[in-house]
Every structure is written in C-alpha cells, then in structure tokens.
Motif scaffolding. Structure first.
Motif, short mmCIF file in Angstrom:
data_model
loop_
_atom_site.label_atom_id
_atom_site.label_comp_id
_atom_site.label_asym_id
_atom_site.label_seq_id
_atom_site.Cartn_x
_atom_site.Cartn_y
_atom_site.Cartn_z
N MET A 241 0.82 -1.20 -0.04
CA MET A 241 0.18 -0.11 -0.03
C MET A 241 0.84 1.11 0.14
O MET A 241 2.03 1.24 0.50
CB MET A 241 -0.78 -0.17 1.18
N ARG A 242 0.21 2.38 -0.46
CA ARG A 242 0.91 3.69 -0.44
C ARG A 242 0.69 4.46 1.10
O ARG A 242 -0.42 4.72 0.82
CB ARG A 242 0.58 4.38 -1.78
N HIS B 151 5.57 -2.13 1.33
CA HIS B 151 4.60 -0.72 1.23
C HIS B 151 5.42 0.15 0.61
O HIS B 151 6.73 0.27 0.53
CB HIS B 151 4.21 -0.47 2.75
N ARG C 296 3.18 -0.63 12.12
CA ARG C 296 2.96 -1.40 10.73
C ARG C 296 1.79 -2.25 10.90
O ARG C 296 0.79 -2.36 10.07
CB ARG C 296 4.09 -2.27 10.57
N GLU D 50 -2.00 -2.42 9.05
CA GLU D 50 -2.25 -3.54 8.30
C GLU D 50 -3.26 -4.08 8.64
O GLU D 50 -4.06 -4.60 7.93
CB GLU D 50 -1.01 -4.54 8.42
#
Length: 296
Positions: A1-2, A25, A204, A208
């Motif tokens: 993901m960005r 990411h 993180r 997530e």
C-alpha cells in the motif's frame, strides 16, 4: 500500500519507514527540510515537503495515499497548549480527506493519556485521564471513527534506544545541569517503556490490521520506577543520586515536574493479543546503561 507518514524523519519515523518498506509498502514521508528529504530518499521513500501547520500539504499527502500514519508533533514544551491545538487541526485536516473511504488512519497518542485506577496499569479500553493538554486529540479521532474513518490510536510509552528515551533525556539534562540525579520520595512512581524497533513494528501491524476505533499501547515494560531510572542516570553521568521531597519538585524539574512525579504504569495485554505483537528489544535500563553520555 502507499502510506503517507507524517513525522517520517523523527525518532520513531526513522525506524518506521524502513519497517514499512521492508514489508512491501510504498512510503511518502513528510519533511520540512532538504536534509530530511535526503534521508527519506536514502531509505527508499518518496518525499512530500510540509509541516504540521501546512494543512494543505497534509491534505495532499492523505489524498494521494492508501492510508496515513500520523507521528508528527512539535516537542517544544514551552508552548505545549499551542502545539496540542496544532496537532488537533492537523488530525482534522487529514481525517476530513479520509471520510467516506476505507483507508486506515493511525494516530499517535501517549499512554499518559490513559488513567491509572487504584495504582493499576492503565489499559487500552480503560478511562482517559484529563490532565494532559494532548488528551483532546483522542476525542477528535473518535469523532472521525464515528464518521466512518478507519481510525486507530497508538499510545506511546517511553520509546527508547541508546540515543533517545521519551521524556528521559529531559530528566538527564536536569541531572547534568544540577549535578545530581534525583527521584521523588521513595521513587516508586513508574513510567512504561518500549524499544523503538518494537514500536515501529507495532505501527505497521496497526496499519495493516486496521480495526476501526482500536486503541493500542506501545508498552513492553509496564512500569520502570523513577528510582531505578535515576540510579541509571547517576551511573552514566557519574553524579550522586538522592531523593527529594514533593515540595522540591517544581524548583528542581521546572515544566517537567508534572511528569516527573506521575505514576503511570500501562498494560499492553490487549494490544499483544489483537495484533500478535511480542516486543523483543532491550529494556529501558539496558539502553540507559549502554548510552554514550558524552553525547547525551
């Protein structure tokens, strides 16, 4: 993901950016300086120039991302109230962009925001203390949760390595200046702590797993006594260690007095279970003993 990360070049951000990139990411880090930009590029991240008071840069970062991790805070405690207000405005600017989407928004708070009841460690689902000027940020986050934003909060303990340790460097500076490392009374009041590498991993995982409305505690050690901390600083600085009375605290610590005597142990039992998070880093005292005090 960005992922858009504010505070990306700070103490925790510098550990978080490579943690996210290693996990696959893309990271867009916000920085106010070219030195910070170079640091981000070297880590493999994209750069967005801006700061907490530049709300347009925050909106752009959020709009162009798959989610946001908000770390930035101005730690100039001489204007604590103003900084807390700027933080709430920044959270609001980002949150407005994310309304109506399914993008995660992880916001930073502190375990000092959680109330201790009957001397027991605070918990992720317990009451909130009202004395801290930053407490309003959690109210703002909850408002966005109620509006459908996938928010979560990471409350920080004393996050440490051998370079920095949350509020402890301010205690270290006072001990160096006054030539004595002190604790209050019996020094039984406690501060929770966690290593910076474990904290980066927690952010993180929070991003997530992205459970709306979740509160997580970045806590490994539930409470390290101020006497033990003072003794470690005494060893490192090679200064005497002594007890002072509560009446002596304001003159000795200045603005830090409100924190120096606070007993704020904190639990991370819920966090560990929900995120399968197991801290592995060294403890606070090990890092204080391993610090180079000539550079502290």
């Amino acid at each position: 993901m960005r992922i858009f990360v504010t505070g990306a070049t700070g103490f925790i951000g510098s550990a978080l950016v490579p943690e996210l990139i290693k996990a696959g990411h893309q990271v867009v880090g916000m920085t106010r300086s070219e030195a910070g930009a170079e640091k981000l590029r070297a880590a493999g991240a994209e750069v967005l120039h801006g700061n907490l008071e530049d709300l347009d840069s925050l909106r752009k970062g959020a709009a162009d991302s798959d989610g946001v991790i908000h770390l930035a805070f101005n730690h100039d405690f001489s204007q604590f109230e103003k900084n807390a207000g700027d933080e709430r405005a920044a959270i609001t600017a980002i949150g407005e962009v994310l309304v109506g989407s399914d993008r995660p928004f992880v916001v930073t708070s502190g375990t000092a925001m959680a109330a201790n009841v009957d001397g027991k460690p605070s918990t992720e689902d317990g009451p909130v203390a009202g004395w801290n000027p930053r407490v309003g940020l959690e109210t703002v986050v909850k408002e966005f949760t109620d509006r459908g934003v996938k928010t979560s909060i990471v409350r920080l303990a004393q996050i440490h390595d051998t370079r920095k340790q949350g509020l402890v460097p301010y205690v270290t500076a006072v001990a160096r200046e006054k030539g004595v490392s002190v604790y209050i009374g019996e020094g039984a009041n406690r501060w929770p702590a966690a290593h910076v590498s474990d904290t980066a991993r927690l952010y993180r995982l929070a991003f997530e797993k992205a459970e709306a409305g979740a509160v997580y505690h970045a806590v490994d050690e539930e409470g390290v006594s101020m006497k033990v901390i003072a003794e470690a600083l005494g060893r490192g600085l090679k200064v005497p260690v002594k007890s002072i009375t509560p009446e002596e605290v304001p003159a000795h610590f200045g603005w830090l007095a409100a924190f120096a005597g606070a007993d704020m142990p904190s639990s991370s039992a819920i966090t560990r279970k929900q995120l399968n998070w197991t801290p592995k880093g060294p403890g606070l005292i090990a890092d204080l003993d391993g610090m180079d005090y000539s550079k502290a």
